[in-house]
Structures are given as C-alpha cells and as structure tokens.
Design a protein around this motif. Structure first.
Motif, mmCIF file in Angstrom:
data_model
loop_
_atom_site.group_PDB
_atom_site.id
_atom_site.type_symbol
_atom_site.label_atom_id
_atom_site.label_comp_id
_atom_site.label_asym_id
_atom_site.label_seq_id
_atom_site.Cartn_x
_atom_site.Cartn_y
_atom_site.Cartn_z
ATOM 1 N N ARG A 81 -25.088 -7.193 40.391
ATOM 2 C CA ARG A 81 -26.367 -7.581 40.183
ATOM 3 C C ARG A 81 -27.265 -7.809 41.191
ATOM 4 O O ARG A 81 -28.220 -7.388 41.073
ATOM 5 C CB ARG A 81 -26.000 -8.999 39.144
ATOM 6 N N TRP B 64 -24.872 -1.834 34.402
ATOM 7 C CA TRP B 64 -26.020 -0.821 34.203
ATOM 8 C C TRP B 64 -25.668 -0.104 33.073
ATOM 9 O O TRP B 64 -24.432 0.261 32.698
ATOM 10 C CB TRP B 64 -26.044 0.276 35.370
ATOM 11 N N PRO C 94 -37.023 0.332 39.827
ATOM 12 C CA PRO C 94 -36.817 0.849 38.553
ATOM 13 C C PRO C 94 -36.506 2.455 38.601
ATOM 14 O O PRO C 94 -36.862 3.367 39.194
ATOM 15 C CB PRO C 94 -38.013 0.546 37.746
ATOM 16 N N SER D 15 -27.103 3.458 37.405
ATOM 17 C CA SER D 15 -28.300 3.368 37.134
ATOM 18 C C SER D 15 -28.772 2.671 35.863
ATOM 19 O O SER D 15 -28.262 2.935 34.830
ATOM 20 C CB SER D 15 -29.101 4.591 37.291
ATOM 21 N N ALA D 16 -29.902 2.162 35.876
ATOM 22 C CA ALA D 16 -30.689 1.725 34.714
ATOM 23 C C ALA D 16 -31.048 2.728 33.924
ATOM 24 O O ALA D 16 -31.554 2.752 32.506
ATOM 25 C CB ALA D 16 -31.563 0.514 34.959
ATOM 26 N N ALA E 136 -28.478 -4.227 42.005
ATOM 27 C CA ALA E 136 -29.323 -3.805 40.697
ATOM 28 C C ALA E 136 -30.818 -4.571 41.371
ATOM 29 O O ALA E 136 -31.781 -3.961 40.890
ATOM 30 C CB ALA E 136 -28.925 -4.230 39.637
#
Length: 309
Positions: free
Chosen positions: A182, A218, A190, A243-244, A185
C-alpha cells in the motif's frame, strides 16, 4: 590503473557509468558482508558482483543495457513496455546492488529521475567508486532501509517502484506485506507500476502469496518467469508486475517472450487460478491497515540486493 587496463576501444552507450573507471577483480568488505568482483571472461567490460558468495549484480561498463541475469532482462523488458522508447520513467529502486537497473534506465530513458534506496552505504560506495556509478540530480542514492526510505517519499512521485532486495536468498518479510505494498502504491503516480523480483521453488508458495498480496492492493497483476519454473518443475526467479491501470499485456508478452531467455506470463484468470487459496502477507500483530514495523539496523533480516537492481 594497472598497465594492462586500457579504456575500451568501442564507443560507450550513454548511461549512468563514468568512462574513467577500471575495476580489478577482488574482495571488498561491506557492512557485515563481503563483496567480490569477478570479470566476465566473455565480455570485455562485464563484471559480476557477488555478496557473501551469492550472485548479486551484473554490470557491463560499456553497455549498461546488457543486464546479464535472466530476471533482470525480464524487468528491462517490462520497463521497455511501459512507455514509448526514450520517454522518462521516474523510478525508485528498493535494493541497490551495483545499480544495474538504474544504469539501464539512465541509458534507455536518459531524462528519467531515479532514486536508489540501499541499506549498506559501503555497497553504494562500491557501485560509485569501483564500478563508476555516476550520480547526480537525475540519479540519487540514499543509504536507507528500503521500507523506511520509501515511507519518506511524497505521494504520487514515481512512475515505477522496483523491489529487488534480499536478506541472503530471501526477500525480507517486511517487504512482502499488504501494508508495504500500500505504501508502494501511495508513491506511484496514477497508472504507475510496481515490479518485484523473488526467488522460489516448487510448488511456488512464495510467488502465490506475493501475488495474493499484490491482488489485495492492485487490480492488475501478472507474474513472469521461465515456463519450467511456473510449471513447478524447478527453482528460479519470478518477476511480479502490478498496477492500478491495465498492464500493457501484449507489449509485455512480445518483449518477454522474444529475448535470450524467453519467459511466460500468468495474468487474469490463469493468475487467479494460480493464487487460489494463498493467503496474503500481513504485518505481524497488526492485520490489514496496521502500522509498518520499524526495521532496525542489525535486525535478523537486514535487506540487501542479492540479485540486483
């Protein structure tokens, strides 16, 4: 400089290596470990760095795009597939070694802003003073433990986070957990990408749990390795990508399957099936969302990069 060492005759590829370095084979004392430099007899300016006898990094002083190890080639292919050729990818490297991947990014994407977090200051000195790592505003190194160092970075400040840090042959526990991921991330912009190297053995219990941890953070995750490793037939390295944003699967498949060490990818339904039943790693005694442990120098799992970035 010894009289038999001469500057290379062929032009260098521009990268993060100074042209005025002439290493010699030998041992170098690190903080609580011993490094050894070995010459690659097949490549004029190729060098292998071992830490306590474990292969850690490969550096070609003439060509920083020659990464030496299979898994590093796969990571290089991932980086190549994330953005059009030459465009910058601001990258933080967790685990230093000889900074091979940082040199690769500097050579292939010279306007990238990079940070290397390496716990052992003597290893950073070796990369800089012996293997000629050229640092500056675009390539910074900090002698910090990876998780603690990452926690100090701003939100949305990097395009890529690469974790290639080991304690011996294992990834330190605190660099595996959902809470750590987290934080990774958090520092990604983005659409940014997390890349991690791990070593596993059949039936790949570590890769399953790492993938489960990544899927808790993710929505898009893939694993890359040699087909025989993913089939559970032998030990080997596995590269995790997360990845998001949707991963460039077609580009990654094309690049990772066409190199000197062709790889296979697991993603989407196949990855979900691979992970089924695996429990994510969590910080001890805290559970999801708990505080990160403070990693102290001299703890039982001091991390360093054994295979290199």
């Amino acid at each position: 400089m010894s009289p038999d060492r001469r500057p290379p005759a062929r032009p260098r590829i521009v990268g993060a290596t100074r042209p005025d370095v002439f290493p010699e084979p030998g041992r170098h004392e690190l903080t609580g470990a011993t490094a050894e430099l070995l010459r690659d007899l097949d490549v004029d300016e190729g060098w292998v760095l071992l830490i306590d006898g474990v292969p850690s990094s490969y550096v070609d002083l003439e060509d920083p795009t020659r990464l030496g190890f299979e898994y590093m080639d796969w990571i290089g292919s991932v980086l190549d597939g994330l953005a059009p050729d030459g465009l910058p990818l601001d990258t933080v490297h967790l685990g230093g070694g000889a900074c091979s991947l940082a040199r690769y990014v500097a050579a292939t994407r010279p306007r990238s802003r990079q940070l290397v977090l390496e716990r052992d200051p003597r290893l950073l000195e070796l990369a800089r003073d012996v293997l000629g790592l050229h640092t500056g505003p675009l390539l910074r190194t900090k002698a910090r433990e990876a998780r603690a160092g990452l926690a100090k970075e701003r939100d949305a400040s990097f395009d890529v986070v690469i974790r290639d840090a080991f304690a011996g042959v294992d990834v330190p526990d605190h660099l595996l957990t959902v809470q750590f991921l987290r934080d990774a991330a958090r520092v990604l912009r983005p659409g940014g990408t997390y890349v991690a190297n791990l070593a596993d053995r059949p039936p790949l219990p570590l890769a399953r749990r790492e993938a489960a941890s990544a899927l808790a953070v993710w929505p898009h995750v893939a694993l890359i390795s040699e087909p025989s490793v993913l089939r559970g037939r032998r030990n080997g390295n596995v590269v995790l990508v997360a990845s998001a944003a949707p991963l460039p699967i077609d580009a990654l498949l094309r690049r990772t399957s066409s190199g000197a060490a062709p790889a296979r990818m697991l993603f989407d339904e196949r990855l979900v099936g691979f992970v089924a039943g695996a429990e994510p790693y969590l910080d001890p005694e805290d559970g999801p969302g708990g505080p990160a442990p403070d990693a102290q120098p001299g703890s039982s799992s001091p991390e360093r990069s054994t295979s290199a970035g």
